[in-house]
Scaffold this motif. Structure first.
Motif, PDB file in Angstrom:
ATOM      1  N   UNK A  74       0.843  -1.196   0.000  1.00 30.88           N
ATOM      2  CA  UNK A  74       0.000   0.000   0.000  1.00 30.88           C
ATOM      3  C   UNK A  74       0.878   1.246   0.000  1.00 30.88           C
ATOM      4  N   UNK A  75       1.852   1.275   0.877  1.00 28.57           N
ATOM      5  CA  UNK A  75       2.765   2.412   0.975  1.00 28.57           C
ATOM      6  C   UNK A  75       3.597   2.577  -0.295  1.00 28.57           C
ATOM      7  N   UNK A  76       4.117   1.484  -0.817  1.00 22.10           N
ATOM      8  CA  UNK A  76       4.935   1.547  -2.034  1.00 22.10           C
ATOM      9  C   UNK A  76       4.134   2.065  -3.219  1.00 22.10           C
ATOM     10  N   UNK A  77       2.915   1.561  -3.406  1.00 23.95           N
ATOM     11  CA  UNK A  77       2.094   2.006  -4.528  1.00 23.95           C
ATOM     12  C   UNK A  77       1.707   3.476  -4.377  1.00 23.95           C
ATOM     13  N   UNK A  78       1.370   3.882  -3.172  1.00 25.86           N
ATOM     14  CA  UNK A  78       0.998   5.275  -2.918  1.00 25.86           C
ATOM     15  C   UNK A  78       2.165   6.212  -3.219  1.00 25.86           C
ATOM     16  N   UNK A  79       3.354   5.862  -2.758  1.00 19.25           N
ATOM     17  CA  UNK A  79       4.529   6.728  -2.932  1.00 19.25           C
ATOM     18  C   UNK A  79       5.139   6.643  -4.329  1.00 19.25           C
ATOM     19  N   UNK A  80       4.571   5.791  -5.180  1.00 17.13           N
ATOM     20  CA  UNK A  80       5.064   5.651  -6.553  1.00 17.13           C
ATOM     21  C   UNK A  80       4.126   6.277  -7.572  1.00 17.13           C
ATOM     22  N   UNK A  81       3.079   6.934  -7.115  1.00 11.53           N
ATOM     23  CA  UNK A  81       2.111   7.624  -7.979  1.00 11.53           C
ATOM     24  C   UNK A  81       1.198   6.678  -8.747  1.00 11.53           C
TER      25      UNK A  81
END
Length: 153
Positions: free
Chosen positions: A90-97
């Protein structure tokens, strides 16, 4: 496991029908995605269960590797990946746009849809049996939650 594969197949049919004839393309795991997170130099490499890519043009290397940002990713939870999918990814996808993230939870028979904007959670909706889970980014993309989980092995 069998349930994971059956859900993956059902999602493939739903998403394939929706994206037929559209610019965006549907891919299934195993498919490496190199996510360049905001303010982090080293990209994360993920393998979402399902991903929708709308920026293939100019984002495929000469070796055929995709280096862009998926518009939509889907993870099917399992006991082994539950925490990783619900927190780390969740965090990775959010911070990757990434624009949208679906979490398919066979144990709870729910679909959680996150919409991201400006590297933050913009919207989140949980869909249960009796309703249609609807995309926040793709108008008309939806699935009947009850039918998705019906008679899984």
């Amino acid at each position: 496991n069998i349930m994971h594969q059956e859900l993956l197949g059902r999602l493939h049919l739903i998403f394939s029908e929706y994206f037929k004839g559209k610019k965006c393309r549907l891919f299934l795991a195993p498919f490496d995605v190199h996510l360049k997170k905001k303010d982090v130099k080293t990209p994360d490499v993920m393998q979402p269960d399902v991903l929708v890519i709308c920026d293939l043009e100019n984002n495929v290397t000469e070796k055929g590797r995709y280096m862009g940002i998926p518009d939509l990713v889907v993870e099917i939870l399992s006991d082994n990946t539950r925490s990783k999918d619900m927190i780390d990814k969740l965090n990775a996808y959010m911070l990757s746009a990434v624009k949208e993230y679906w979490i398919i939870d066979p144990k709870q028979e729910t679909i959680i849809v996150y919409g991201f904007d400006n590297y933050d959670i913009d919207k989140v909706k949980t869909f249960e049996k009796g309703v249609y889970a609807q995309s926040l980014a793709f108008n008309g993309l939806s699935t009947d939650v009850k039918a998705l989980f019906h008679e899984l092995i």
